[in-house]
Design a protein around this motif. Structure first.
Motif, PDB file in Angstrom:
ATOM      1  N   GLY A 234      -6.612  -2.578  24.240  1.00  0.00           N
ATOM      2  CA  GLY A 234      -5.634  -1.799  24.997  1.00  0.00           C
ATOM      3  C   GLY A 234      -4.299  -1.776  24.284  1.00  0.00           C
ATOM      4  N   GLU A 235      -3.234  -1.977  25.036  1.00  0.00           N
ATOM      5  CA  GLU A 235      -1.872  -1.898  24.489  1.00  0.00           C
ATOM      6  C   GLU A 235      -1.440  -3.176  23.776  1.00  0.00           C
ATOM      7  N   ASP A 236      -2.281  -4.187  23.770  1.00  0.00           N
ATOM      8  CA  ASP A 236      -1.900  -5.486  23.234  1.00  0.00           C
ATOM      9  C   ASP A 236      -2.124  -5.628  21.734  1.00  0.00           C
ATOM     10  N   VAL A 237      -2.300  -4.550  21.035  1.00  0.00           N
ATOM     11  CA  VAL A 237      -2.554  -4.609  19.592  1.00  0.00           C
ATOM     12  C   VAL A 237      -1.228  -4.830  18.870  1.00  0.00           C
ATOM     13  N   PRO A 238      -1.127  -5.883  18.046  1.00  0.00           N
ATOM     14  CA  PRO A 238       0.100  -6.139  17.287  1.00  0.00           C
ATOM     15  C   PRO A 238       0.188  -5.215  16.062  1.00  0.00           C
ATOM     16  N   VAL A 239       0.569  -3.977  16.290  1.00  0.00           N
ATOM     17  CA  VAL A 239       0.524  -2.937  15.257  1.00  0.00           C
ATOM     18  C   VAL A 239       1.329  -3.322  14.024  1.00  0.00           C
ATOM     19  N   ASP A 240       2.574  -3.724  14.211  1.00  0.00           N
ATOM     20  CA  ASP A 240       3.419  -4.028  13.053  1.00  0.00           C
ATOM     21  C   ASP A 240       2.860  -5.179  12.219  1.00  0.00           C
ATOM     22  N   THR A 241       2.377  -6.208  12.877  1.00  0.00           N
ATOM     23  CA  THR A 241       1.796  -7.355  12.171  1.00  0.00           C
ATOM     24  C   THR A 241       0.550  -6.939  11.397  1.00  0.00           C
ATOM     25  N   LEU A 242      -0.335  -6.192  12.052  1.00  0.00           N
ATOM     26  CA  LEU A 242      -1.547  -5.734  11.379  1.00  0.00           C
ATOM     27  C   LEU A 242      -1.214  -4.804  10.210  1.00  0.00           C
ATOM     28  N   LEU A 243      -0.269  -3.914  10.421  1.00  0.00           N
ATOM     29  CA  LEU A 243       0.109  -2.979   9.360  1.00  0.00           C
ATOM     30  C   LEU A 243       0.718  -3.712   8.168  1.00  0.00           C
ATOM     31  N   ASP A 244       1.565  -4.687   8.437  1.00  0.00           N
ATOM     32  CA  ASP A 244       2.131  -5.495   7.339  1.00  0.00           C
ATOM     33  C   ASP A 244       1.015  -6.145   6.529  1.00  0.00           C
ATOM     34  N   ARG A 245       0.033  -6.670   7.228  1.00  0.00           N
ATOM     35  CA  ARG A 245      -1.092  -7.345   6.559  1.00  0.00           C
ATOM     36  C   ARG A 245      -1.913  -6.351   5.741  1.00  0.00           C
ATOM     37  N   MET A 246      -2.138  -5.160   6.278  1.00  0.00           N
ATOM     38  CA  MET A 246      -2.923  -4.143   5.553  1.00  0.00           C
ATOM     39  C   MET A 246      -2.194  -3.713   4.278  1.00  0.00           C
ATOM     40  N   ILE A 247      -0.903  -3.472   4.391  1.00  0.00           N
ATOM     41  CA  ILE A 247      -0.126  -3.053   3.217  1.00  0.00           C
ATOM     42  C   ILE A 247      -0.108  -4.164   2.177  1.00  0.00           C
ATOM     43  N   LYS A 248       0.096  -5.387   2.618  1.00  0.00           N
ATOM     44  CA  LYS A 248       0.120  -6.529   1.691  1.00  0.00           C
ATOM     45  C   LYS A 248      -1.230  -6.687   0.988  1.00  0.00           C
ATOM     46  N   SER A 249      -2.301  -6.570   1.728  1.00  0.00           N
ATOM     47  CA  SER A 249      -3.643  -6.684   1.135  1.00  0.00           C
ATOM     48  C   SER A 249      -3.892  -5.580   0.122  1.00  0.00           C
ATOM     49  N   MET A 250      -3.441  -4.365   0.421  1.00  0.00           N
ATOM     50  CA  MET A 250      -3.627  -3.250  -0.512  1.00  0.00           C
ATOM     51  C   MET A 250      -2.825  -3.476  -1.796  1.00  0.00           C
ATOM     52  N   GLU A 251      -1.645  -4.059  -1.681  1.00  0.00           N
ATOM     53  CA  GLU A 251      -0.800  -4.295  -2.846  1.00  0.00           C
ATOM     54  C   GLU A 251      -1.289  -5.471  -3.687  1.00  0.00           C
ATOM     55  N   GLU A 252      -1.846  -6.491  -3.042  1.00  0.00           N
ATOM     56  CA  GLU A 252      -2.229  -7.713  -3.748  1.00  0.00           C
ATOM     57  C   GLU A 252      -3.621  -7.671  -4.356  1.00  0.00           C
ATOM     58  N   ARG A 253      -4.501  -6.867  -3.807  1.00  0.00           N
ATOM     59  CA  ARG A 253      -5.890  -6.892  -4.255  1.00  0.00           C
ATOM     60  C   ARG A 253      -6.265  -5.588  -4.936  1.00  0.00           C
ATOM     61  N   GLU A 254      -7.009  -5.731  -6.009  1.00  0.00           N
ATOM     62  CA  GLU A 254      -7.459  -4.552  -6.739  1.00  0.00           C
ATOM     63  C   GLU A 254      -8.800  -4.037  -6.234  1.00  0.00           C
ATOM     64  N   SER A 255      -9.436  -4.761  -5.361  1.00  0.00           N
ATOM     65  CA  SER A 255     -10.749  -4.390  -4.855  1.00  0.00           C
ATOM     66  C   SER A 255     -10.684  -3.085  -4.074  1.00  0.00           C
ATOM     67  N   MET A 256     -11.542  -2.139  -4.469  1.00  0.00           N
ATOM     68  CA  MET A 256     -11.592  -0.863  -3.761  1.00  0.00           C
ATOM     69  C   MET A 256     -12.167  -1.045  -2.363  1.00  0.00           C
ATOM     70  N   ALA A 257     -13.061  -2.017  -2.201  1.00  0.00           N
ATOM     71  CA  ALA A 257     -13.638  -2.285  -0.881  1.00  0.00           C
ATOM     72  C   ALA A 257     -12.552  -2.783   0.074  1.00  0.00           C
ATOM     73  N   VAL A 258     -11.653  -3.638  -0.424  1.00  0.00           N
ATOM     74  CA  VAL A 258     -10.563  -4.144   0.412  1.00  0.00           C
ATOM     75  C   VAL A 258      -9.613  -3.012   0.769  1.00  0.00           C
ATOM     76  N   ARG A 259      -9.263  -2.187  -0.217  1.00  0.00           N
ATOM     77  CA  ARG A 259      -8.371  -1.052   0.048  1.00  0.00           C
ATOM     78  C   ARG A 259      -8.982  -0.092   1.074  1.00  0.00           C
ATOM     79  N   THR A 260     -10.252   0.191   0.896  1.00  0.00           N
ATOM     80  CA  THR A 260     -10.928   1.105   1.822  1.00  0.00           C
ATOM     81  C   THR A 260     -10.941   0.514   3.229  1.00  0.00           C
ATOM     82  N   ALA A 261     -11.230  -0.764   3.339  1.00  0.00           N
ATOM     83  CA  ALA A 261     -11.236  -1.423   4.647  1.00  0.00           C
ATOM     84  C   ALA A 261      -9.833  -1.384   5.271  1.00  0.00           C
ATOM     85  N   CYS A 262      -8.814  -1.616   4.472  1.00  0.00           N
ATOM     86  CA  CYS A 262      -7.434  -1.561   4.979  1.00  0.00           C
ATOM     87  C   CYS A 262      -7.110  -0.160   5.494  1.00  0.00           C
TER      88      CYS A 262
END
Length: 175
Positions: free
Chosen positions: A22-50
């Motif tokens: 529902g409304e309890d999704v921590p959007v900013d926290t999750l988004l920060d994590r997705m962006i960080k993972s995309m920047e830190e990892r070269e794996s296309m599978a990780v980027r696609t999942a993000c």
């Protein structure tokens, strides 16, 4: 292979679970994590999942995801992804861009750093054209795919009119 399969299954299960929060999704926290993972990892599978997570967040929490500040945080990682060699991750980035372009409200449709004063749809289109101008190989190898994918998620007429206007105003006519 077994670990990779388990990771994909866990990721899918987590995506489904977050959608039920529902409304309890921590959007900013999750988004920060997705962006960080995309920047830190070269794996296309990780980027696609993000990028799949970003799509889910756009669908689940559009009011939070389509805020100007949030979209500006996503802009550079998305366009950096478009130049990668893996087609699957490029298609996922295009899906996110299309969702952002189609989800914007006309009242919110200006970016602070817009050099052209246009709407978000035009801004994305112009940034895409600049990418084609700088990375000529992308235009030749992926230009068709990128336009087709955007047209499949957006109004093709609006996209082509916006591209035509941008090209008409373009100073570098070699594009």
């Amino acid at each position: 292979e077994e670990i990779a399969r388990m990771a994909v299954e866990l990721d899918s299960a987590l995506l489904e679970m977050v959608q039920t929060l529902g409304e309890d999704v921590p959007v900013d926290t999750l988004l920060d994590r997705m962006i960080k993972s995309m920047e830190e990892r070269e794996s296309m599978a990780v980027r696609t999942a993000c990028l799949q997570w970003v799509c889910m967040l756009l669908a689940h929490s559009p009011a939070q995801m389509l805020r100007r500040a949030t979209m500006q945080r996503l802009f550079d990682p998305l366009f950096q992804t478009l130049v990668l060699p893996d087609e699957e991750v490029v298609v996922a980035a295009l899906q996110v861009l299309a969702n952002m372009m189609s989800g914007r409200n006309a009242d919110e449709d200006r970016l602070d750093d817009d050099d052209d004063g246009g709407d978000f749809f035009s801004s994305v289109t112009q940034k895409l054209l600049r990418l084609f101008a700088v990375e000529r190989g992308i235009l030749e190898t992926r230009g068709r795919l990128m336009i087709r994918k955007l047209c499949s998620h957006l109004s093709p007429r609006q996209l082509y009119i916006t591209v035509a206007r941008a090209i008409k105003e373009e100073k570098d006519l070699e594009l």
